[in-house]
Design a protein around this motif. Structure first.
Motif, PDB file in Angstrom:
ATOM      1  N   ALA A 108      52.110  35.538  29.693  1.00  0.00           N
ATOM      2  CA  ALA A 108      51.680  35.383  28.306  1.00  0.00           C
ATOM      3  C   ALA A 108      50.625  34.283  28.248  1.00  0.00           C
ATOM      4  CB  ALA A 108      52.872  35.032  27.420  1.00  0.00           C
ATOM      5  N   ASP A 109      49.497  34.560  27.646  1.00  0.00           N
ATOM      6  CA  ASP A 109      48.396  33.602  27.599  1.00  0.00           C
ATOM      7  C   ASP A 109      48.800  32.319  26.866  1.00  0.00           C
ATOM      8  OD1 ASP A 109      46.790  35.416  28.884  1.00  0.00           O
ATOM      9  OD2 ASP A 109      45.830  36.139  27.037  1.00  0.00           O
ATOM     10  N   GLY A 110      48.454  31.197  27.449  1.00  0.00           N
ATOM     11  CA  GLY A 110      48.587  29.917  26.767  1.00  0.00           C
ATOM     12  C   GLY A 110      49.973  29.322  26.715  1.00  0.00           C
ATOM     13  N   CYS A 111      50.973  29.982  27.316  1.00  0.00           N
ATOM     14  CA  CYS A 111      52.315  29.378  27.342  1.00  0.00           C
ATOM     15  C   CYS A 111      52.832  29.442  28.770  1.00  0.00           C
ATOM     16  CB  CYS A 111      53.267  30.048  26.363  1.00  0.00           C
ATOM     17  SG  CYS A 111      53.528  31.801  26.620  1.00  0.00           S
ATOM     18  N   PRO A 112      52.230  28.703  29.667  1.00  0.00           N
ATOM     19  CA  PRO A 112      52.587  28.802  31.081  1.00  0.00           C
ATOM     20  C   PRO A 112      54.057  28.499  31.327  1.00  0.00           C
ATOM     21  CG  PRO A 112      51.280  26.829  30.656  1.00  0.00           C
ATOM     22  CD  PRO A 112      51.219  27.649  29.415  1.00  0.00           C
ATOM     23  N   GLY A 113      54.640  29.280  32.183  1.00  0.00           N
ATOM     24  CA  GLY A 113      56.038  29.110  32.529  1.00  0.00           C
ATOM     25  C   GLY A 113      56.485  30.277  33.379  1.00  0.00           C
ATOM     26  N   ASN A 114      57.733  30.226  33.813  1.00  0.00           N
ATOM     27  CA  ASN A 114      58.238  31.285  34.690  1.00  0.00           C
ATOM     28  C   ASN A 114      59.480  31.960  34.131  1.00  0.00           C
ATOM     29  OD1 ASN A 114      60.202  29.357  35.024  1.00  0.00           O
ATOM     30  ND2 ASN A 114      59.747  28.933  37.175  1.00  0.00           N
ATOM     31  N   ARG A 115      59.687  31.857  32.803  1.00  0.00           N
ATOM     32  CA  ARG A 115      60.860  32.476  32.183  1.00  0.00           C
ATOM     33  C   ARG A 115      60.544  33.898  31.713  1.00  0.00           C
ATOM     34  NH1 ARG A 115      64.707  30.007  34.341  1.00  0.00           N
ATOM     35  NH2 ARG A 115      62.998  29.735  35.816  1.00  0.00           N
ATOM     36  N   LEU A 116      61.571  34.727  31.656  1.00  0.00           N
ATOM     37  CA  LEU A 116      61.440  36.072  31.120  1.00  0.00           C
ATOM     38  C   LEU A 116      61.430  35.990  29.593  1.00  0.00           C
ATOM     39  CD1 LEU A 116      61.367  39.151  31.477  1.00  0.00           C
ATOM     40  CD2 LEU A 116      63.888  39.111  31.532  1.00  0.00           C
ATOM     41  N   LEU A 117      60.388  36.529  28.966  1.00  0.00           N
ATOM     42  CA  LEU A 117      60.240  36.518  27.513  1.00  0.00           C
ATOM     43  C   LEU A 117      60.365  37.935  26.966  1.00  0.00           C
ATOM     44  CD1 LEU A 117      57.067  34.230  27.182  1.00  0.00           C
ATOM     45  CD2 LEU A 117      59.464  33.535  27.496  1.00  0.00           C
ATOM     46  N   HIS A 118      61.082  38.081  25.876  1.00  0.00           N
ATOM     47  CA  HIS A 118      61.196  39.376  25.202  1.00  0.00           C
ATOM     48  C   HIS A 118      60.039  39.571  24.223  1.00  0.00           C
ATOM     49  CE1 HIS A 118      62.672  42.379  22.313  1.00  0.00           C
ATOM     50  NE2 HIS A 118      63.500  42.801  23.258  1.00  0.00           N
ATOM     51  N   LEU A 119      59.758  38.566  23.405  1.00  0.00           N
ATOM     52  CA  LEU A 119      58.644  38.515  22.460  1.00  0.00           C
ATOM     53  C   LEU A 119      58.750  39.519  21.311  1.00  0.00           C
ATOM     54  CD1 LEU A 119      55.611  37.827  24.847  1.00  0.00           C
ATOM     55  CD2 LEU A 119      56.976  36.195  23.525  1.00  0.00           C
ATOM     56  N   ASP A 120      59.947  40.003  21.042  1.00  0.00           N
ATOM     57  CA  ASP A 120      60.182  40.844  19.862  1.00  0.00           C
ATOM     58  C   ASP A 120      61.675  40.878  19.554  1.00  0.00           C
ATOM     59  OD1 ASP A 120      59.193  42.380  17.764  1.00  0.00           O
ATOM     60  OD2 ASP A 120      59.365  44.279  18.847  1.00  0.00           O
ATOM     61  N   LEU A 121      62.351  39.756  19.772  1.00  0.00           N
ATOM     62  CA  LEU A 121      63.803  39.723  19.649  1.00  0.00           C
ATOM     63  C   LEU A 121      64.162  39.400  18.195  1.00  0.00           C
ATOM     64  CD1 LEU A 121      66.154  38.016  22.273  1.00  0.00           C
ATOM     65  CD2 LEU A 121      66.843  38.799  20.012  1.00  0.00           C
ATOM     66  N   HIS A 122      64.542  40.424  17.469  1.00  0.00           N
ATOM     67  CA  HIS A 122      64.906  40.286  16.062  1.00  0.00           C
ATOM     68  C   HIS A 122      66.058  41.241  15.769  1.00  0.00           C
ATOM     69  CE1 HIS A 122      62.755  44.044  15.300  1.00  0.00           C
ATOM     70  NE2 HIS A 122      61.697  43.534  15.917  1.00  0.00           N
ATOM     71  N   PRO A 123      66.615  41.219  14.541  1.00  0.00           N
ATOM     72  CA  PRO A 123      67.841  41.991  14.281  1.00  0.00           C
ATOM     73  C   PRO A 123      67.765  43.480  14.567  1.00  0.00           C
ATOM     74  CG  PRO A 123      67.579  40.328  12.589  1.00  0.00           C
ATOM     75  CD  PRO A 123      66.326  40.275  13.426  1.00  0.00           C
ATOM     76  N   ALA A 124      66.594  44.100  14.450  1.00  0.00           N
ATOM     77  CA  ALA A 124      66.509  45.533  14.728  1.00  0.00           C
ATOM     78  C   ALA A 124      66.608  45.843  16.213  1.00  0.00           C
ATOM     79  CB  ALA A 124      65.200  46.102  14.176  1.00  0.00           C
ATOM     80  N   ASN A 125      66.405  44.832  17.052  1.00  0.00           N
ATOM     81  CA  ASN A 125      66.423  45.042  18.504  1.00  0.00           C
ATOM     82  C   ASN A 125      67.674  44.479  19.175  1.00  0.00           C
ATOM     83  OD1 ASN A 125      64.066  46.499  18.656  1.00  0.00           O
ATOM     84  ND2 ASN A 125      62.775  44.694  18.932  1.00  0.00           N
ATOM     85  N   VAL A 126      68.718  44.267  18.398  1.00  0.00           N
ATOM     86  CA  VAL A 126      70.017  43.854  18.942  1.00  0.00           C
ATOM     87  C   VAL A 126      71.071  44.843  18.471  1.00  0.00           C
ATOM     88  CG1 VAL A 126      71.783  42.053  19.057  1.00  0.00           C
ATOM     89  CG2 VAL A 126      69.357  41.418  18.943  1.00  0.00           C
ATOM     90  N   LEU A 127      71.735  45.491  19.419  1.00  0.00           N
ATOM     91  CA  LEU A 127      72.836  46.392  19.102  1.00  0.00           C
ATOM     92  C   LEU A 127      74.150  45.627  19.241  1.00  0.00           C
ATOM     93  CD1 LEU A 127      71.775  49.649  20.999  1.00  0.00           C
ATOM     94  CD2 LEU A 127      71.423  49.072  18.589  1.00  0.00           C
ATOM     95  N   LEU A 128      75.001  45.749  18.239  1.00  0.00           N
ATOM     96  CA  LEU A 128      76.308  45.093  18.247  1.00  0.00           C
ATOM     97  C   LEU A 128      77.346  46.115  18.668  1.00  0.00           C
ATOM     98  CD1 LEU A 128      75.914  43.193  14.853  1.00  0.00           C
ATOM     99  CD2 LEU A 128      75.445  42.332  17.168  1.00  0.00           C
ATOM    100  N   THR A 129      77.980  45.866  19.807  1.00  0.00           N
ATOM    101  CA  THR A 129      78.944  46.812  20.363  1.00  0.00           C
ATOM    102  C   THR A 129      80.299  46.144  20.527  1.00  0.00           C
ATOM    103  OG1 THR A 129      78.799  46.356  22.748  1.00  0.00           O
ATOM    104  CG2 THR A 129      76.974  47.592  21.756  1.00  0.00           C
ATOM    105  N   ALA A 130      81.292  46.945  20.855  1.00  0.00           N
ATOM    106  CA  ALA A 130      82.635  46.410  21.093  1.00  0.00           C
ATOM    107  C   ALA A 130      82.646  45.475  22.297  1.00  0.00           C
ATOM    108  CB  ALA A 130      83.615  47.552  21.301  1.00  0.00           C
ATOM    109  N   ASP A 131      81.681  45.627  23.195  1.00  0.00           N
ATOM    110  CA  ASP A 131      81.602  44.789  24.395  1.00  0.00           C
ATOM    111  C   ASP A 131      80.588  43.656  24.266  1.00  0.00           C
ATOM    112  OD1 ASP A 131      83.478  46.408  25.731  1.00  0.00           O
ATOM    113  OD2 ASP A 131      81.905  47.836  26.261  1.00  0.00           O
TER     114      ASP A 131
END
Length: 254
Positions: A108-131
């Motif tokens: 990702a430009d301008g934010c140097p680092g070595n972590r895995l980024l999702h960059l769209d993590l919001h309520p529509a992209n989280v499924l709530l399951t029994a597990d």
């Protein structure tokens, strides 16, 4: 891949049955999902909660069929749980910050680092399951500083359109829970550039631009960092098809 019956449709992908416990996610316009599948495999191998991927071929991903409700849908049905959802989003981002990105993933430009980024993590992209929760839609994934990921989510929660009165009334509780659990101080250096790029998106309404301005005035320091939110390589964020703008919309869809 041979697909069965259509069971769901997203912004730019369709979901088909593919035998017991499996589904096929197919890009409607035929774009390749193989990079996204590789990112999900990497996240799964590192203990982050995603649907398990079995195979990928061009526009198709064969993956685990996860039974659950999206966090966005549950917020509309049970808005009293929104503070809990905010905390869960913050916890997920902290967990993701512990995952080192694969070396082949674009930076990702301008934010140097070595972590895995999702960059769209919001309520529509989280499924709530029994597990427990499962995070989906990794098309914008990149490598960089984890604070940039937190900044993206924080901005979405604060400024995205909401058309359900109960959800709108619960937004402050959602944000309070998120601030309690997320590393918001690490995100602050990326808020202003994230917000400015968001404002420039042609799909953003005047109402959302005003909400972004209020948020930045309240939470962002004067310009620090230079992240533009863009990545080198194949990513949909900010693309001409408007996919990112729709993904950030917290309004309910039929």
């Amino acid at each position: 891949m041979h697909a069965g019956s259509l069971i769901a449709a997203g912004f730019d992908c369709d979901i088909f049955q593919a035998g017991p416990g499996k589904i096929i996610r197919r890009a409607r316009e035929g774009r390749s999902l193989e990079r996204e599948a590789s990112v999900m495999r990497h996240a799964w191998r590192n203990g982050f909660p995603v649907p398990r991927v079995f195979d990928a071929d061009g526009p198709d991903i064969l993956m685990e069929h996860v039974e659950g409700t999206s966090m966005r849908q549950e917020a509309a049905e049970r808005p009293e749980r929104m503070p809990e959802h905010g905390r869960l989003l913050g916890e997920l981002l902290r967990r993701l910050a512990a995952v080192r990105a694969p070396g082949w993933l674009q930076a990702a430009d301008g934010c140097p680092g070595n972590r895995l980024l999702h960059l769209d993590l919001h309520p529509a992209n989280v499924l709530l399951t029994a597990d427990g929760p499962r995070v989906i839609d990794w098309a914008n994934a990149a490598r960089g500083a984890s604070g940039a990921d937190t900044a993206c989510t924080w901005l979405i929660l604060a400024a995205a359109p909401v058309d359900d009165p109960a959800v709108a009334a619960g937004r402050e509780g959602l944000l309070a829970g998120f601030r309690d659990a997320a590393d918001v101080e690490a995100a602050r250096p990326y808020l202003r550039v994230t917000g400015e790029r968001r404002r420039a998106d042609g799909n953003v309404t005047a109402e959302e631009r005003a909400a972004i301005d209020r948020f930045l005035t309240r939470e962002a320091p004067e310009p620090a960092g230079e992240w533009t939110g863009s990545t080198t390589g194949d990513t949909r964020e900010g693309g001409d098809d408007g996919r990112a703008a729709r993904g950030m919309d917290l309004r309910r869809r039929p």
